[in-house]
Design a protein around this motif. Structure first.
Motif, PDB file in Angstrom:
ATOM      1  N   UNK A   1       0.816  -1.211   0.000  1.00  0.00           N
ATOM      2  CA  UNK A   1       0.000   0.000   0.000  1.00  0.00           C
ATOM      3  C   UNK A   1       0.848   1.259   0.000  1.00  0.00           C
ATOM      4  N   UNK A   2       1.913   1.271   0.811  1.00  0.00           N
ATOM      5  CA  UNK A   2       2.810   2.428   0.874  1.00  0.00           C
ATOM      6  C   UNK A   2       3.495   2.648  -0.468  1.00  0.00           C
ATOM      7  N   UNK A   3       3.987   1.562  -1.070  1.00  0.00           N
ATOM      8  CA  UNK A   3       4.660   1.670  -2.367  1.00  0.00           C
ATOM      9  C   UNK A   3       3.718   2.226  -3.426  1.00  0.00           C
ATOM     10  N   UNK A   4       2.478   1.731  -3.448  1.00  0.00           N
ATOM     11  CA  UNK A   4       1.524   2.183  -4.451  1.00  0.00           C
ATOM     12  C   UNK A   4       1.137   3.646  -4.230  1.00  0.00           C
ATOM     13  N   UNK A   5       1.056   4.066  -2.978  1.00  0.00           N
ATOM     14  CA  UNK A   5       0.739   5.468  -2.697  1.00  0.00           C
ATOM     15  C   UNK A   5       1.849   6.376  -3.209  1.00  0.00           C
ATOM     16  N   UNK A   6       3.100   5.980  -3.005  1.00  0.00           N
ATOM     17  CA  UNK A   6       4.209   6.784  -3.516  1.00  0.00           C
ATOM     18  C   UNK A   6       4.177   6.857  -5.042  1.00  0.00           C
ATOM     19  N   UNK A   7       3.791   5.754  -5.691  1.00  0.00           N
ATOM     20  CA  UNK A   7       3.691   5.776  -7.153  1.00  0.00           C
ATOM     21  C   UNK A   7       2.547   6.688  -7.598  1.00  0.00           C
ATOM     22  N   UNK A   8       1.483   6.759  -6.796  1.00  0.00           N
ATOM     23  CA  UNK A   8       0.359   7.667  -7.091  1.00  0.00           C
ATOM     24  C   UNK A   8       0.787   9.126  -6.947  1.00  0.00           C
ATOM     25  N   UNK A   9       1.583   9.395  -5.914  1.00  0.00           N
ATOM     26  CA  UNK A   9       2.083  10.757  -5.705  1.00  0.00           C
ATOM     27  C   UNK A   9       2.978  11.161  -6.871  1.00  0.00           C
TER      28      UNK A   9
END
Length: 307
Positions: free
Chosen positions: A154-162
């Protein structure tokens, strides 16, 4: 106090508190509605309503093929990936924690401008980047987080979204899109909704849940459409027209504070001491980045971000 000042104050309230609450609203809604479907419904209805309002205001809705393509790209970067995948990640990450991760956007934008435009980093920016990296490390290095199921993903995907949202900001500042921010927002949301429906079908999300959602989630979706999408996005674009981008970007370190409090109060999300320290360090870094002075030379003209 004149009408314009009142409108500016109301607009700042919108991007501070309404956007800060959207993390909570999305977290509540995604518990019952598949994330891509949720985003498709939210932006589809909001986009159509915005275009209808623009028509009533007698705004020109004519759009060129190039503008439509750019609006579609912007819609993908901002709303399909930047928001749709972000909402999916909320299934594994607390809403307040996710808001803190999203506050790193100015840091990502700074790096992208350095890579794409070759803009040199000012002293304040360098301090902000260093603090931002330290804050991110403190935030994501907690044992209670890394051992949770799906949390690391989840953290990795959020950073990719940012990163997607940040690149969208840089892209739109240079792209040919409709000049009126209301019209531009409507097209971006409408095109994003079409793409989201396509990807929702690809991932075989269950549409039958829409007939079974609870009143609490119905309220969350309605609030996301009316306030999160229409009011806040319109306020954001209005502010970019009348005040400096640096002042508008202060929402980057106000939203997480609102989201943290709301997540703790309504969803009983945990607030660890390390998370509080990390958030202080991270948001201080964001402040240094957003408060840096503009460089007068070389002369660079950029359009305001439209989403």
């Amino acid at each position: 106090m004149n009408k314009e000042k009142l409108l500016i104050i109301a607009s700042f309230f919108s991007i501070y508190f309404i956007w800060g609450s959207t993390y909570l609203l999305n977290k509540m809604a995604v518990a019952e509605i598949p994330p891509l479907l949720l985003a498709a419904v939210r932006f589809g209805i909001a986009g159509i309503l915005i275009l209808l309002i623009a028509k009533l205001l007698k705004k020109d809705l004519v759009i060129t093929k190039k503008q439509l393509l750019n609006s579609t790209i912007a819609g993908f970067l901002f709303l399909v990936y930047g928001n749709g995948v972000f909402v999916w990640a909320l299934k594994y990450v607390d809403s307040g924690f996710a808001a803190l991760l999203a506050s790193t956007q100015p840091l990502f934008v700074l790096f992208l401008l350095r890579l794409i435009d070759g803009k040199r980093l000012q002293r304040k920016s360098i301090i902000g980047v260093c603090l931002g990296i330290v804050g991110m490390y403190l935030l994501v290095s907690q044992k209670s987080i890394t051992t949770s199921d799906g949390m690391v993903l989840g953290i990795f995907m959020i950073f990719s979204c940012v990163l997607s949202w940040s690149y969208g900001s840089v892209f739109v500042s240079k792209a040919d899109v409709p000049k009126n921010f209301f019209v531009s927002t409507g097209y971006q949301m409408t095109m994003a909704s079409i793409l989201l429906i396509f990807w929702s079908q690809i991932f075989k999300e269950d549409y039958t849940v829409l007939s079974q959602i609870s009143p609490k989630v119905q309220f969350s979706v309605l609030a996301l459409i009316l306030f999160g999408s229409i009011v806040a996005f319109t306020s954001f674009n209005y502010l970019l027209k009348v005040v400096s981008p640096e002042k508008v970007s202060t929402s980057a370190y106000v939203n997480p504070v609102i989201a943290l409090f709301l997540g703790w109060y309504f969803l009983n999300e945990e607030l660890t001491t390390q998370s509080i320290v990390a958030s202080c360090v991270l948001l201080t870094g964001v402040y240094f980045i957003t408060s840096r002075k503009r460089i007068a030379k070389p002369k660079v003209t950029t359009k305001p971000q439209k989403i």
